[in-house]
Design an enzyme around this catalytic site. Structure first.
Site, PDB file in Angstrom:
ATOM      1  N   ASN A   1      15.127  67.182  30.305  1.00  0.00           N
ATOM      2  CA  ASN A   1      13.419  67.703  30.083  1.00  0.00           C
ATOM      3  C   ASN A   1      12.957  67.361  28.749  1.00  0.00           C
ATOM      4  O   ASN A   1      11.955  67.058  28.498  1.00  0.00           O
ATOM      5  CB  ASN A   1      13.475  68.922  30.732  1.00  0.00           C
ATOM      6  CG  ASN A   1      13.204  69.151  32.247  1.00  0.00           C
ATOM      7  OD1 ASN A   1      13.176  68.074  32.830  1.00  0.00           O
ATOM      8  ND2 ASN A   1      12.959  70.263  32.900  1.00  0.00           N
TER       9      ASN A   1
ATOM     10  N   ARG B   1       0.933  76.530  36.449  1.00  0.00           N
ATOM     11  CA  ARG B   1       1.572  77.193  35.358  1.00  0.00           C
ATOM     12  C   ARG B   1       1.596  76.485  34.175  1.00  0.00           C
ATOM     13  O   ARG B   1       1.663  75.286  34.062  1.00  0.00           O
ATOM     14  CB  ARG B   1       2.980  77.388  35.766  1.00  0.00           C
ATOM     15  CG  ARG B   1       3.270  78.621  36.867  1.00  0.00           C
ATOM     16  CD  ARG B   1       4.480  78.772  37.371  1.00  0.00           C
ATOM     17  NE  ARG B   1       4.926  77.620  38.370  1.00  0.00           N
ATOM     18  CZ  ARG B   1       6.314  77.794  38.868  1.00  0.00           C
ATOM     19  NH1 ARG B   1       7.033  78.982  38.708  1.00  0.00           N
ATOM     20  NH2 ARG B   1       6.373  76.784  39.823  1.00  0.00           N
TER      21      ARG B   1
ATOM     22  N   GLU C   1      18.232  70.736  39.199  1.00  0.00           N
ATOM     23  CA  GLU C   1      17.489  69.952  40.056  1.00  0.00           C
ATOM     24  C   GLU C   1      16.478  69.069  39.230  1.00  0.00           C
ATOM     25  O   GLU C   1      15.830  69.757  38.315  1.00  0.00           O
ATOM     26  CB  GLU C   1      16.658  71.278  40.522  1.00  0.00           C
ATOM     27  CG  GLU C   1      15.462  70.318  41.687  1.00  0.00           C
ATOM     28  CD  GLU C   1      16.111  69.440  42.493  1.00  0.00           C
ATOM     29  OE1 GLU C   1      16.678  70.120  43.464  1.00  0.00           O
ATOM     30  OE2 GLU C   1      15.621  68.361  42.558  1.00  0.00           O
TER      31      GLU C   1
ATOM     32  N   THR D   1      17.263  76.322  36.536  1.00  0.00           N
ATOM     33  CA  THR D   1      17.483  75.551  35.280  1.00  0.00           C
ATOM     34  C   THR D   1      17.775  76.776  34.483  1.00  0.00           C
ATOM     35  O   THR D   1      17.055  77.804  34.090  1.00  0.00           O
ATOM     36  CB  THR D   1      16.108  74.947  34.744  1.00  0.00           C
ATOM     37  OG1 THR D   1      15.977  73.895  35.515  1.00  0.00           O
ATOM     38  CG2 THR D   1      16.314  74.411  33.351  1.00  0.00           C
TER      39      THR D   1
ATOM     40  N   CYS E   1       8.059  73.835  33.869  1.00  0.00           N
ATOM     41  CA  CYS E   1       9.392  73.323  33.408  1.00  0.00           C
ATOM     42  C   CYS E   1       9.565  73.004  31.799  1.00  0.00           C
ATOM     43  O   CYS E   1      10.047  73.515  31.007  1.00  0.00           O
ATOM     44  CB  CYS E   1       9.932  72.315  34.189  1.00  0.00           C
ATOM     45  SG  CYS E   1      10.246  72.695  35.810  1.00  0.00           S
TER      46      CYS E   1
ATOM     47  N   ARG F   1      10.137  66.189  41.013  1.00  0.00           N
ATOM     48  CA  ARG F   1       8.915  66.671  40.242  1.00  0.00           C
ATOM     49  C   ARG F   1       7.927  67.083  41.161  1.00  0.00           C
ATOM     50  O   ARG F   1       7.893  66.363  42.320  1.00  0.00           O
ATOM     51  CB  ARG F   1       8.510  64.889  39.781  1.00  0.00           C
ATOM     52  CG  ARG F   1       9.294  64.396  38.652  1.00  0.00           C
ATOM     53  CD  ARG F   1       8.910  62.831  38.653  1.00  0.00           C
ATOM     54  NE  ARG F   1       9.486  62.295  39.720  1.00  0.00           N
ATOM     55  CZ  ARG F   1       9.453  60.832  40.096  1.00  0.00           C
ATOM     56  NH1 ARG F   1       8.909  60.143  39.010  1.00  0.00           N
ATOM     57  NH2 ARG F   1       9.958  60.261  41.108  1.00  0.00           N
TER      58      ARG F   1
ATOM     59  N   ALA G   1      -0.544  58.871  26.920  1.00  0.00           N
ATOM     60  CA  ALA G   1      -1.016  59.613  25.920  1.00  0.00           C
ATOM     61  C   ALA G   1      -2.327  60.679  26.585  1.00  0.00           C
ATOM     62  O   ALA G   1      -2.795  60.233  27.450  1.00  0.00           O
ATOM     63  CB  ALA G   1      -1.609  58.999  24.753  1.00  0.00           C
TER      64      ALA G   1
ATOM     65  N   LYS H   1       8.680  75.667  28.878  1.00  0.00           N
ATOM     66  CA  LYS H   1       9.844  76.708  28.759  1.00  0.00           C
ATOM     67  C   LYS H   1      10.976  75.871  28.482  1.00  0.00           C
ATOM     68  O   LYS H   1      11.963  76.637  27.894  1.00  0.00           O
ATOM     69  CB  LYS H   1       9.971  77.434  29.975  1.00  0.00           C
ATOM     70  CG  LYS H   1      10.712  77.040  31.453  1.00  0.00           C
ATOM     71  CD  LYS H   1      10.615  78.171  32.365  1.00  0.00           C
ATOM     72  CE  LYS H   1      11.221  77.343  33.805  1.00  0.00           C
ATOM     73  NZ  LYS H   1      12.586  76.994  33.557  1.00  0.00           N
TER      74      LYS H   1
ATOM     75  N   LEU I   1       4.768  57.950  29.012  1.00  0.00           N
ATOM     76  CA  LEU I   1       4.056  57.454  27.739  1.00  0.00           C
ATOM     77  C   LEU I   1       2.738  57.556  27.756  1.00  0.00           C
ATOM     78  O   LEU I   1       2.073  56.375  27.602  1.00  0.00           O
ATOM     79  CB  LEU I   1       4.601  55.950  27.492  1.00  0.00           C
ATOM     80  CG  LEU I   1       6.262  55.606  27.141  1.00  0.00           C
ATOM     81  CD1 LEU I   1       6.508  54.361  26.872  1.00  0.00           C
ATOM     82  CD2 LEU I   1       6.473  56.466  25.795  1.00  0.00           C
TER      83      LEU I   1
HETATM   84  N1  LIG Z   1       9.194  73.538  39.814  1.00  0.00           N
HETATM   85  C1  LIG Z   1       9.746  72.336  39.411  1.00  0.00           C
HETATM   86  O1  LIG Z   1       9.265  71.321  39.351  1.00  0.00           O
HETATM   87  C2  LIG Z   1      11.376  72.677  39.080  1.00  0.00           C
HETATM   88  C3  LIG Z   1      11.791  71.380  38.915  1.00  0.00           C
HETATM   89  C4  LIG Z   1      13.289  71.253  38.540  1.00  0.00           C
HETATM   90  C5  LIG Z   1      13.910  72.419  38.215  1.00  0.00           C
HETATM   91  N2  LIG Z   1      13.180  73.606  38.523  1.00  0.00           N
HETATM   92  C6  LIG Z   1      13.730  75.238  38.308  1.00  0.00           C
HETATM   93  O2  LIG Z   1      13.998  75.741  39.575  1.00  0.00           O
HETATM   94  C7  LIG Z   1      13.869  77.132  39.520  1.00  0.00           C
HETATM   95  C8  LIG Z   1      12.840  77.635  40.311  1.00  0.00           C
HETATM   96  O3  LIG Z   1      11.454  77.144  40.053  1.00  0.00           O
HETATM   97  P1  LIG Z   1      10.414  76.935  40.999  1.00  0.00           P
HETATM   98  O4  LIG Z   1       9.329  76.383  40.473  1.00  0.00           O
HETATM   99  O5  LIG Z   1      10.729  76.746  42.304  1.00  0.00           O
HETATM  100  O6  LIG Z   1      10.212  78.722  41.000  1.00  0.00           O
HETATM  101  P2  LIG Z   1       9.258  79.689  41.759  1.00  0.00           P
HETATM  102  O7  LIG Z   1       8.784  80.646  40.881  1.00  0.00           O
HETATM  103  O8  LIG Z   1       8.097  78.508  42.582  1.00  0.00           O
HETATM  104  O9  LIG Z   1       9.873  80.338  42.970  1.00  0.00           O
HETATM  105  C9  LIG Z   1      11.030  81.112  42.796  1.00  0.00           C
HETATM  106  C10 LIG Z   1      11.007  81.938  44.020  1.00  0.00           C
HETATM  107  O10 LIG Z   1      12.315  82.809  43.828  1.00  0.00           O
HETATM  108  C11 LIG Z   1      11.906  84.094  44.693  1.00  0.00           C
HETATM  109  N3  LIG Z   1      12.981  84.991  44.135  1.00  0.00           N
HETATM  110  C12 LIG Z   1      12.996  85.587  42.722  1.00  0.00           C
HETATM  111  N4  LIG Z   1      13.900  86.532  42.767  1.00  0.00           N
HETATM  112  C13 LIG Z   1      14.638  86.442  43.802  1.00  0.00           C
HETATM  113  C14 LIG Z   1      15.824  87.188  44.364  1.00  0.00           C
HETATM  114  N5  LIG Z   1      16.332  88.028  43.527  1.00  0.00           N
HETATM  115  N6  LIG Z   1      16.322  86.784  45.727  1.00  0.00           N
HETATM  116  C15 LIG Z   1      15.508  85.997  46.437  1.00  0.00           C
HETATM  117  N7  LIG Z   1      14.438  85.250  46.028  1.00  0.00           N
HETATM  118  C16 LIG Z   1      14.218  85.541  44.874  1.00  0.00           C
HETATM  119  C17 LIG Z   1      10.422  84.386  44.176  1.00  0.00           C
HETATM  120  O11 LIG Z   1      10.038  85.112  45.072  1.00  0.00           O
HETATM  121  C18 LIG Z   1       9.796  82.688  44.331  1.00  0.00           C
HETATM  122  O12 LIG Z   1       9.613  82.582  45.666  1.00  0.00           O
HETATM  123  C19 LIG Z   1      13.525  77.290  37.851  1.00  0.00           C
HETATM  124  O13 LIG Z   1      14.617  77.582  37.278  1.00  0.00           O
HETATM  125  C20 LIG Z   1      12.811  76.099  37.455  1.00  0.00           C
HETATM  126  O14 LIG Z   1      13.003  75.941  36.036  1.00  0.00           O
HETATM  127  C21 LIG Z   1      11.941  73.876  38.889  1.00  0.00           C
END
Ligand SMILES: NC(=O)c1ccc[n+]([C@@H]2O[C@H](COP(=O)([O-])OP(=O)(O)OC[C@H]3O[C@@H](n4cnc5c(N)ncnc54)[C@H](O)[C@@H]3O)[C@@H](O)[C@H]2O)c1
Length: 446
Positions: free
Chosen positions: A209, A328, A152, A122, A261, A155, A253, A264, A251
């Site tokens: 979101n 988180r 993405e 994101t 997500c 959930r 409460a 931030k 919805l």
């Molecule tokens: N977690 C969710 O439910 C969710 C849902 C939709 C979108 N997102 C978005 O997806 C993205 C990832 O979220 P996440 O929760 O999977 O994050 P996360 O922190 O669980 O995983 C990120 C991974 O990226 C790796 N990483 C960091 N820098 C790197 C690099 N240069 N090369 C290779 N690997 C690297 C880290 O070591 C880590 O394993 C974010 O932008 C988040 O906002 C997350």
């Protein structure tokens, strides 16, 4: 069958990698975290997500899924690379793009053939263009590439189901051919596919979101009003949800939203608006209402106990939602900090979140189960609506507690039943009158 690389093996990257492998593609998943990759290669899961371990094992055994730390190895034969690295909150509420930047540089240096770079992280609107600039300037020899945004929407807790059954796939690019190739990768999922320009796709993610977070803050505001007026917000939400223009989701409460997500992303969207001179007043209200929820639960607990200083408070649930180990921005941890500051001793139990929470807050004493948690507690606070908490033996819980006080931040119990079971019980927005007693329970026949 296509060959796909996925950069980042967190909640999104691992699910994306496992999901595309399960659809029959050959997937190389890459992470800079060597321990994570070593663990994955030994069958050790870095996260808890229902069904993921089995899906990964199945695809590793079928030689469709591989875990590596080397970019050249990951990009050797692939035409598609997904970026799924973290985009945490920066100092001023903006998204911190350092991981995206470093992934883009590594891709630029390792690519040896034309590539479609697909951004799943994101990222602020305009990041796709920025990634393209980074790759162009970091390539040693110019090799054609395209950038596609593919936000993405999964959930945590139902991520595999969401990957396999998305409501829609959104693709954004200035290069229609590239977007159509990425669309073809998603065709087996049989969901509507929408192709837009890069910035619109990036915005769809933030707007989605922010809208869902707004629904949560909206119902929490309604809960506050329900409390004053003797209505029951759970029934109000059900009554609203039957209307197809409204729908029943988001919805509930309670303690408000958390996780990696919503907090931030709402903040980052407000930051983008403010940077352009706009006043994002609705988004600011959504965030304020959400923060107030933590304070409300603390005030409620203090009211029931007199003071929390020197008291033992048990947290039922630590993760930001059930069926994940993700802590988180979990409301439970905010509560733990606030209560500890006020002199309370904090104990907790969570089916999946305890080891991560212990790292974040070593002073929390972890219990083996809900009954052991209840022992000698002055109050229990329900922070996460895990199913296993909904069917506890209430007599056993009450007998174990020093003081039978339950503050239910997720409204999982029925106030009447809790009163009958001998608890001083407070939920959220459940028709309490000004004296703190349930005013209007559901109608009864007598
Ligand atoms: N977690 C969710 O439910 C969710 C849902 C939709 C979108 N997102 C978005 O997806 C993205 C990832 O979220 P996440 O929760 O999977 O994050 P996360 O922190 O669980 O995983 C990120 C991974 O990226 C790796 N990483 C960091 N820098 C790197 C690099 N240069 N090369 C290779 N690997 C690297 C880290 O070591 C880590 O394993 C974010 O932008 C988040 O906002 C997350």
């Amino acid at each position: 069958m296509k060959e796909i690389a996925v950069v980042g093996t967190g909640y999104v990257g691992l699910v994306t990698a496992a999901g595309f492998a399960d659809l029959g593609n050959r997937v190389i998943a890459l992470d800079v975290d060597k321990r994570k990759i070593e663990g994955l290669n030994k069958g050790r899961m870095p996260i808890y997500e229902p069904g993921l371990e089995e899906m990964i094992a199945r695809n590793v055994a079928a030689q469709r899924l591989f875990f590596v730390t080397s970019y050249p190895q990951a990009l050797k034969n692939t035409e598609f690379v997904f970026i799924a690295v973290g985009t945490p909150e920066g100092v001023d509420g903006e998204a911190d793009l350092k991981y995206v930047r470093s992934a883009a540089i590594s891709i630029a240096k390792a690519m040896i053939a034309p590539l479609i770079v697909i951004n799943k992280s994101t990222v602020p609107v305009g990041t796709g263009d920025w990634v393209a600039d980074i790759i162009s300037s970091e390539q040693e020899t110019p090799i054609p590439f395209a950038v596609v945004s593919c936000p993405e929407f999964l959930r945590e807790g139902s991520a595999l189901l969401d990957f396999m059954n998305p409501f829609r796939t959104v693709l954004g690019s200035t290069d229609l051919d590239a977007a159509e190739k990425v669309a073809r990768l998603h065709l087996p999922l049989r969901a509507p596919i929408m192709i837009t320009n890069l910035r619109t796709a990036e915005m769809i993610k933030y707007a989605s979101n922010a809208f869902l977070a707004t629904r949560i803050s909206f119902i929490n505001e309604i809960a506050n009003i329900c409390e004053e007026l003797g209505a029951d917000v759970k029934e109000v939400a059900s009554g609203m949800g039957y209307d197809s223009r409204i729908g029943p989701h988001f919805l509930d409460a309670g303690l408000g939203y958390g996780g990696s997500c919503f907090p931030k992303d709402v903040k980052a969207l407000a930051h983008m608006a403010a940077e352009k001179g706009r006043h994002p007043q609705l988004l600011r209200a959504v965030m304020d209402i959400n923060l107030d929820r933590r304070r409300l639960l603390i005030e409620r607990t203090e009211k029931l106990l007199g003071s929390v200083d020197g008291k033992t408070i048990g947290l039922l649930g630590l993760t930001f939602k059930p069926n994940t180990d993700d802590i988180r921005e979990a409301p439970a941890l905010d509560l733990a900090r606030l209560l500890a500051e006020k002199g309370a001793r904090i104990r907790a139990y969570d089916p999946q979140g305890m080891s991560r929470a212990k790292q974040a807050m070593p002073e929390i004493e972890m219990a083996e189960n809900a009954y052991e948690l209840a022992r000698d507690c002055d109050a229990l606070l329900v922070c996460t609506d895990w199913n296993e908490f909904k069917h506890l033996d209430l007599a056993r819980i009450r007998n174990a507690m020093r003081c039978p006080v339950i503050v239910d931040g997720r409204n999982i119990y029925d106030p009447k039943r809790m009163a009958q079971a001998g608890f001083h019980y407070r939920g959220v927005g459940r028709g309490y009158g000004p004296d703190g007693e349930p005013e209007n329970s559901s109608p009864t026949r007598d």
